[in-house]
Design a protein around this motif. Structure first.
Motif, mmCIF file in Angstrom:
data_model
loop_
_atom_site.group_PDB
_atom_site.id
_atom_site.type_symbol
_atom_site.label_atom_id
_atom_site.label_comp_id
_atom_site.label_asym_id
_atom_site.label_seq_id
_atom_site.Cartn_x
_atom_site.Cartn_y
_atom_site.Cartn_z
ATOM 1 N N ARG A 171 -2.864 3.865 -12.883
ATOM 2 C CA ARG A 171 -2.894 5.246 -12.403
ATOM 3 C C ARG A 171 -1.496 5.799 -12.172
ATOM 4 O O ARG A 171 -1.308 6.959 -11.867
ATOM 5 N N PHE A 172 -0.479 4.952 -12.312
ATOM 6 C CA PHE A 172 0.903 5.389 -12.180
ATOM 7 C C PHE A 172 1.556 5.437 -13.555
ATOM 8 O O PHE A 172 1.260 4.646 -14.412
ATOM 9 N N TRP B 295 1.456 14.193 -4.487
ATOM 10 C CA TRP B 295 2.612 13.439 -4.029
ATOM 11 C C TRP B 295 3.172 12.608 -5.182
ATOM 12 O O TRP B 295 2.435 12.040 -5.973
ATOM 13 N N LEU B 296 4.499 12.545 -5.243
ATOM 14 C CA LEU B 296 5.154 11.729 -6.259
ATOM 15 C C LEU B 296 6.497 11.239 -5.740
ATOM 16 O O LEU B 296 7.021 11.752 -4.757
ATOM 17 N N ASN B 297 7.030 10.228 -6.386
ATOM 18 C CA ASN B 297 8.353 9.715 -6.059
ATOM 19 C C ASN B 297 8.968 9.171 -7.333
ATOM 20 O O ASN B 297 8.474 8.209 -7.906
ATOM 21 N N PHE B 298 10.037 9.801 -7.786
ATOM 22 C CA PHE B 298 10.749 9.340 -8.967
ATOM 23 C C PHE B 298 12.123 8.764 -8.626
ATOM 24 O O PHE B 298 12.925 8.520 -9.508
ATOM 25 N N ALA C 268 2.940 2.793 -2.532
ATOM 26 C CA ALA C 268 2.599 4.040 -3.207
ATOM 27 C C ALA C 268 1.082 4.238 -3.244
ATOM 28 O O ALA C 268 0.589 5.341 -3.011
ATOM 29 N N LYS C 269 0.347 3.172 -3.509
ATOM 30 C CA LYS C 269 -1.123 3.250 -3.504
ATOM 31 C C LYS C 269 -1.628 3.633 -2.121
ATOM 32 O O LYS C 269 -2.511 4.483 -1.993
ATOM 33 N N SER C 270 -1.063 3.008 -1.090
ATOM 34 C CA SER C 270 -1.530 3.285 0.277
ATOM 35 C C SER C 270 -1.247 4.730 0.691
ATOM 36 O O SER C 270 -1.930 5.276 1.547
#
Length: 79
Positions: A70-71, A2-5, A25-27
């Motif tokens: 981690r991001f 999963w990602l979100n840019f 994002a972590k959750s």
């Protein structure tokens, strides 16, 4: 994976702070997160970042990147 840019914060037309976005994002176990707030424009616009906020925006991303290593955050202020 999963990602979100495409993430807008309260620096432009988003509702959440950078910190809130990172926590969400972590959750969700995102592996990659990028901030893509609308860049400042040479005229007043309700959805873009104010020119005087650009340095704070970029500094906040750099700081959060160090904390949440981690991001890999994009350092581009516009979308």
């Amino acid at each position: 994976m999963w990602l979100n840019f495409h993430t807008h914060s309260n620096f432009c037309d988003g509702k959440s702070t950078h910190e809130e976005i990172v926590e969400k994002a972590k959750s969700l176990s995102l592996k990659w997160l990028g901030f893509s707030s609308h860049a400042p424009l040479p005229f007043n616009c309700p959805w873009s970042m104010k020119p005087e906020d650009l340095n704070e925006y970029l500094n906040k991303i750099v700081t959060l990147k160090k904390i949440a290593n981690r991001f890999r955050n994009l350092l581009r202020p516009g979308s």
